[in-house]
Design an enzyme around this catalytic site. Sequence first.
Site, mmCIF file in Angstrom:
data_model
loop_
_atom_site.group_PDB
_atom_site.id
_atom_site.type_symbol
_atom_site.label_atom_id
_atom_site.label_comp_id
_atom_site.label_asym_id
_atom_site.label_seq_id
_atom_site.Cartn_x
_atom_site.Cartn_y
_atom_site.Cartn_z
ATOM 1 N N ASP A 176 0.816 -1.214 0.000
ATOM 2 C CA ASP A 176 0.000 0.000 0.000
ATOM 3 C C ASP A 176 0.850 1.265 0.000
ATOM 4 O OD1 ASP A 176 0.974 -0.324 2.613
ATOM 5 O OD2 ASP A 176 -0.952 -1.044 3.357
ATOM 6 N N HIS A 230 -7.307 -6.204 10.376
ATOM 7 C CA HIS A 230 -7.121 -5.813 8.982
ATOM 8 C C HIS A 230 -5.726 -6.190 8.477
ATOM 9 C CE1 HIS A 230 -5.274 -2.044 10.681
ATOM 10 N NE2 HIS A 230 -4.489 -2.195 9.622
ATOM 11 N N GLU A 238 -9.676 -2.764 5.711
ATOM 12 C CA GLU A 238 -10.289 -2.592 7.017
ATOM 13 C C GLU A 238 -11.453 -3.571 7.200
ATOM 14 O OE1 GLU A 238 -8.882 -0.490 8.967
ATOM 15 O OE2 GLU A 238 -8.176 1.274 7.888
#
Length: 266
Positions: free
Chosen positions: A72, A143, A148
């Site tokens: 990410d 998560h 999430e």
Amino acid sequence: MRLIIQNDYETMSKWAAYYIASRIRKANPTPDNPFILGLPTGISPLGTYRCLVELNRNGEVSFKNVITFNMDEYAGIERKHPESYHSFMWNNLFRHIDIPAENVNIPDGNAPNLEEECERYEQKIRDAGGIELFLGGVGADGHIAFNEPFSSLNSSTRVKTLTTETIIANSRFFDNDTEKVPKTALTVGTGTIMLAREILILANGHSKARALATGIEGAISHSCTISVLQLHPRAIIVCDEAATDELKVGTYKYFKDIEKNHLDFN
């Protein structure tokens, strides 16, 4: 699923690093057949990264023929920002090992079109032949990456709005000011992670205990992303003793028993 229980964070990190190194060595990657490794950011992998750096410096593993894909990146934050995940990875791993810069892949949080960037990133993973081993951490709410609770368990790389809990947790990296924390991020999806041929998740500390117990002993649910690992044929969670605080005694003893003779990282 395998659960590897180690005494503390240091031994947990060492186990994970030696496991990754053993997988790379076993694959014997070449320029034409590289090893594809997925990587996370955050506090959890820091010990593993330090150990990998040491193994590389000692000549025990090389990253010259390893291609990495990070999980990410924040949206709208410059790469040179000290808290960007680009900076994190170069400061804590890449600049200390022999990986070629062109083999490093991190989502571009400043792309003109973030949705297209997510599609491009997903396609690049496919073009590389898929992830061989995806290393990850787990949040206190279960998560993985920025998937999430209540994210689709079949999601692909996408733009994700961060929860208030995540923003508050990450504010410690932004002068404890939640206003400075980016509110969106680009993240690989749970489905993307599940397509990896092997998944290795790190869980340390009492704050991860409930997520670990729910993920292992509970039902598969999008309310606890880590629970989807129950469906993966080669999923490993390596944790420290503190992270097992919420496990049933029988569950704890079961995994300690079946793993007691597995000292070769296989």
